[in-house]
Design an enzyme around this catalytic site. Structure first.
Site, short mmCIF file in Angstrom:
data_model
loop_
_atom_site.label_atom_id
_atom_site.label_comp_id
_atom_site.label_asym_id
_atom_site.label_seq_id
_atom_site.Cartn_x
_atom_site.Cartn_y
_atom_site.Cartn_z
N ASP A 79 -8.14 8.00 0.20
CA ASP A 79 -8.83 6.94 0.93
C ASP A 79 -8.84 7.21 2.43
OD1 ASP A 79 -9.60 5.45 -1.21
OD2 ASP A 79 -8.08 3.90 -1.00
N ARG B 180 0.84 -1.20 0.00
CA ARG B 180 0.00 0.00 0.00
C ARG B 180 0.87 1.25 0.00
NH1 ARG B 180 -4.84 2.16 -1.37
NH2 ARG B 180 -6.15 2.82 0.36
N SER C 163 -7.83 0.36 3.05
CA SER C 163 -8.26 -0.09 1.73
C SER C 163 -9.36 -1.13 1.88
CB SER C 163 -7.07 -0.70 0.97
OG SER C 163 -7.48 -1.31 -0.24
N THR D 65 -9.67 0.10 -9.87
CA THR D 65 -8.54 -0.77 -9.56
C THR D 65 -8.53 -1.92 -10.58
OG1 THR D 65 -8.77 -0.12 -7.27
CG2 THR D 65 -7.70 -2.21 -7.63
N GLU E 112 -6.06 4.17 -7.58
CA GLU E 112 -7.22 4.76 -6.90
C GLU E 112 -8.30 5.18 -7.90
OE1 GLU E 112 -9.82 6.27 -3.92
OE2 GLU E 112 -8.42 4.64 -4.12
N GLY F 103 -13.08 -2.15 -7.62
CA GLY F 103 -14.40 -1.61 -7.28
C GLY F 103 -14.48 -0.79 -6.02
N GLY F 104 -13.34 -0.28 -5.51
CA GLY F 104 -13.40 0.52 -4.29
C GLY F 104 -13.98 -0.30 -3.15
N THR G 27 -3.60 -0.86 -7.89
CA THR G 27 -4.47 0.29 -8.13
C THR G 27 -3.68 1.59 -8.17
OG1 THR G 27 -6.40 1.47 -7.22
CG2 THR G 27 -4.88 0.53 -5.63
#
Length: 602
Positions: A454, A114, A478, A412, A432, A500-501, A430
Site C-alpha cells: 500500500d 495497521r 489505508s 478486506t 491486503e 474494497g481497497g 485485512t
C-alpha cells in the site's frame, strides 16, 4: 460471503429503479457436517446485532452476545471466526482499524491496528537500481509483509472496553477451525484465482489445496493448525505472536520464504525481525468528525485516509440538496466530491508519526467550500485533479501537481456489531490482496499480509513530497473507513464499513448518502448499484448503472466510465427509534452477507 442468501430481496436503486435480486441456490451441507447457520442480508430485533460477510462468523458474535458479552467481545469473536472462514481476506497475519461507540459516555474511540514496516525499511523499499520493482514481486514476497496488528488490536480493545477473556472469545473460531466449515463457490473461486502462486509455497498448498486439488463446493474445510494457534493465543495471550516460537516462525517465513523446489517465481525475502514484532504497538487515535445534515459522522483518522476522505466529501456535498436531486445530478455531485477528496488525500495523508497531516484543515467546512466551487452541473472535472492546500484555502484553485491513487488490495472484510446496552463496533480488518502475500506460516495455519504494497513504490513526481513512501516502522496509508453516525444528542443512528481497497471510501460515502439523503433502508442502500471515482480518468460503474440511462446523461456532460462487476461488500447496523436494531449486509455481492440479531422481531 461463503453462503448465498436464499429468497428474493427488492432493492431500490440509486437510479430510482427497483432492482430485483434473484434467488440464489440454498447452501449445500457436506455429509456429516452440521447444518450451517441461515444466511440472510437483513435482521431486525432486540438484544444486539451482528453483520458480517459470513454466517458462521455472525453466529459466533451472536453467541457471545447471548452469553452476556458486549459489542467489543462479540467483535473479537466475529473477527477470529472470519480468520477461519475468510482466510484470504483477514486473519491474525494482518491488521485493521477498530471504531468503538461507548453508549454510557456517548463517545467514539478508535484503535489503529495497521501493520508497520520493518525498522530497516527506507523510502526505496520497493526499488531496485533506482526504479520500482514490478508490483507482482512486491505482492507475493516477504518484502511486502508488515508486522501484523490484528492480535494486538483484539487485546487492546478487550483491555479498554471488553468484558470477556480472549481465550473465551476465541473458542467459537477455534471450534470452527478444528471441525471445519462448508466450502462455497466464492471460497473455491478465490482459491482458484490464487492456485498458481499457492502451489509455489508448500505450506500454503498443503492447507488450501488439500490433496493437491481445489476444495470442492460443499466439502468440509478444516484448519487444525489455526485451531492450535488460536488455542495458544487464548492460553498465553497475544504476546505469543509477538515474542517466542511463533514470532520466530513468522520472521523465518518472511526472511526465507519457503518455496517449493524448482519454483520459477521471483520471491523476494523481507527484512522483518523479532525486534520489529516485539516493538509493535497499536495506537489510540481521536476519531475524525464532521457534521452532515445535523448528524455527527465519526471515522478513522490517519494512518487511514478513510475518515478524512469521507469527511471532506460529505462537507463538499453539504451544500447540495441530494434528497431532491434527480438521479443523474445526485451521482454527478457524489462522483465529483469523491474525485476532489481523493486528489487531496494523495497529496496530504500518510502516517502521522512521520508526516504533518493537516487533518483539521482537510475536515474544515471552509476548505470543503473552497473545493466544492470547482464542481459544475454542466461539465465533469477531469482527472488527475490537482490537490488544494488546506492550510491556505483558495476558492476554486486548480493549480499544483496531482498525485495518482495507489493500488490497494480489495479483499478486506468488515464487521459491525451492537449490543443490548447500545455500544457499537465498526471494525475493518485485512491481509491486503486476496490471499495476502500467498505465504502461509508453516504449521501455524494463517497467511501473512502484503500490506506494505500500500506504500508508494516510488514518488509519482520527484518534485512533490509523497507522504506515503515507506519508512522504518511506518504505517502505509489505508482507505479503510469504519464509520459511526450519531444524532445531535450523541445517540447512535447507524454504523457501517466495507472492504474494497480504495473503493472502500466511495462505498461508505455512497451508502451514507443513500440512507441520509435518498431515504433508503440500510439494506437497500448497501445493495444499490455503485459508482467509484478515485481521481482517475474514468469512474467505475457496476453493471446496473452501466446499463442504465443515467450513464448516458453523465457521459453527455463529460464523464467517462469503465465497468467493475462488483464494488465493495458492506455491512452495517442501524438503531430504530423504538429501540430495535437493524443488522444489514449485502444481498448479492460476494455471495451475500449475514445479518443476525439476538432476539428477532417481526
Amino acid at each position: 460471503m461463503r453462503r448465498s442468501a436464499a429468497g428474493k430481496v427488492s432493492v431500490l436503486a440509486v437510479a430510482a429503479t427497483v432492482l430485483s435480486m434473484g434467488a440464489a441456490a440454498p447452501p449445500t451441507a457436506p455429509p456429516a457436517a452440521a447444518p450451517p447457520p441461515v444466511k440472510t442480508p437483513v435482521a431486525v430485533g432486540y438484544g444486539g446485532a451482528v453483520a458480517s460477510v459470513d454466517a458462521d462468523a455472525s453466529a459466533a458474535g451472536v453467541e457471545v452476545l447471548r452469553k452476556g458479552g458486549n459489542a467489543v467481545d462479540a467483535a473479537v469473536a466475529v473477527a477470529a471466526a472470519l480468520g477461519v472462514t475468510e482466510p484470504y481476506s483477514a486473519g491474525i497475519g494482518g491488521g485493521g482499524y477498530f471504531v468503538y461507540y461507548d453508549a454510557k459516555s456517548r463517545t467514539v474511540r478508535t484503535i489503529d491496528g495497521r501493520e508497520t514496516a520493518p525498522r530497516s525499511a527506507g523510502a526505496g523499499l520497493f526499488q531496485e537500481n533506482g526504479a520500482p520493482i514490478p508490483f507482482e514481486e512486491g505482492m507475493t514476497s516477504g518484502l511486502g509483509v508488515g508486522t501484523p496488528g490484528t492480535p494486538a488490536t483484539w487485546q487492546t480493545a478487550l483491555d479498554a472496553w471488553g468484558s470477556k477473556r480472549l481465550g473465551t472469545l476465541l473458542e467459537p473460531a477455534e471450534r470452527l477451525a478444528r471441525e471445519g466449515f462448508s466450502v462455497d463457490e466464492t471460497f473455491r473461486s478465490q482459491t482458484a484465482g490464487n492456485e498458481a502462486r499457492f502451489r509455489d509455497f508448500p505450506a500454503t498448498s498443503e492447507l488450501f489445496l488439500p490433496g493437491g486439488r481445489l476444495p470442492v463446493v460443499g466439502s468440509v474445510f478444516k484448519n487444525p493448525d489455526l485451531a492450535r494457534t488460536y488455542e495458544k493465543l487464548g492460553r498465553e495471550g497475544v504476546g505469543a505472536l509477538y515474542r517466542g516460537p511463533l514470532a520466530r516462525d513468522i520472521v523465518d517465513t518472511v526472511r526465507t520464504p519457503p518455496v517449493r523446489e524448482g519454483v520459477t517465481r521471483k520471491v523476494r525475502p523481507g527484512d522483518l525481525t523479532e525486534r520489529d514484532l516485539a516493538a509493535y504497538r497499536t495506537e489510540f487515535r481521536a476519531p475524525t468528525k464532521v457534521s452532515y445534515r445535523g448528524l455527527d459522522v465519526y471515522g478513522m483518522a490517519p494512518s487511514s485516509s478513510g475518515g478524512t476522505s469521507v469527511g471532506e466529501a460529505l462537507n463538499i456535498l453539504e451544500g447540495t440538496d441530494l434528497a431532491a436531486a434527480p438521479p443523474a445530478r445526485y451521482l454527478h455531485r457524489y462522483i465529483e466530491a469523491s474525485r476532489i477528496a481523493f486528489a487531496d488525500r494523495g497529496r496530504w495523508v500518510g502516517d502521522p508519526a512521520f508526516e504533518q497531516v493537516p487533518t483539521r484543515g482537510l475536515l474544515s467546512q471552509r476548505y470543503a467550500d473552497s473545493r466544492a466551487c470547482l464542481i459544475r452541473d454542466d461539465a465533469a472535472l477531469t482527472s488527475p485533479l490537482a490537490p488544494g492546500d488546506p492550510s491556505s484555502p483558495v476558492p476554486c484553485a486548480s493549480g499544483g501537481t496531482a498525485a495518482p491513487t495507489t493500488y490497494e488490495g480489495e479483499n478486506t472484510t468488515h464487521l459491525t456489531v451492537a449490543d443490548k446496552w447500545g455500544n457499537i463496533v465498526a471494525y475493518t480488518l485485512t491481509i491486503e490482496s486476496t490471499g495476502g502475500s500467498g505465504i502461509t506460516v508453516p504449521g501455524r495455519g494463517f497467511l501473512l499480509n502484503n500490506e506494505l504494497t500500500d506504500f508508494s513504490f516510488a514518488p509519482a513526481n520527484p518534485a512533490v513530497h509523497d507522504p506515503n513512501l515507506p519508512g522504518p516502522g511506518k504505517r502505509p496509508r489505508s482507505s479503510i473507513s469504519p464509520t459511526i453516525v450519531l444524532d445531535g444528542h450523541g445517540r447512535p443512528v447507524l454504523a457501517l464499513g466495507s472492504p474494497g481497497g480504495a473503493t472502500i471510501i466511495t462505498t461508505v460515502l455512497q451508502t451514507l448518502t443513500g440512507v441520509v439523503d435518498r431515504g433508503l433502508p440500510l439494506v437497500d442502500a448497501i445493495a444499490a448499484p455503485r459508482a467509484s471515482q478515485r481521481n482517475q480518468a474514468t469512474t467505475e460503474l457496476e453493471p446496473a448503472l452501466w446499463n442504465s440511462p443515467v450513464r448516458a446523461e453523465l457521459e453527455a456532460i463529460g464523464h467517462g466510465f469503465r465497468q467493475n462487476p462488483e464494488i465493495g461488500a458492506a455491512t452495517g447496523v442501524q438503531r430504530l427509534p423504538d429501540g430495535r436494531w437493524v443488522a444489514a449486509a449485502e444481498t448479492v455481492r460476494r455471495g451475500g452477507g449475514s445479518a443476525m440479531v439476538v432476539r428477532p422481531a417481526r
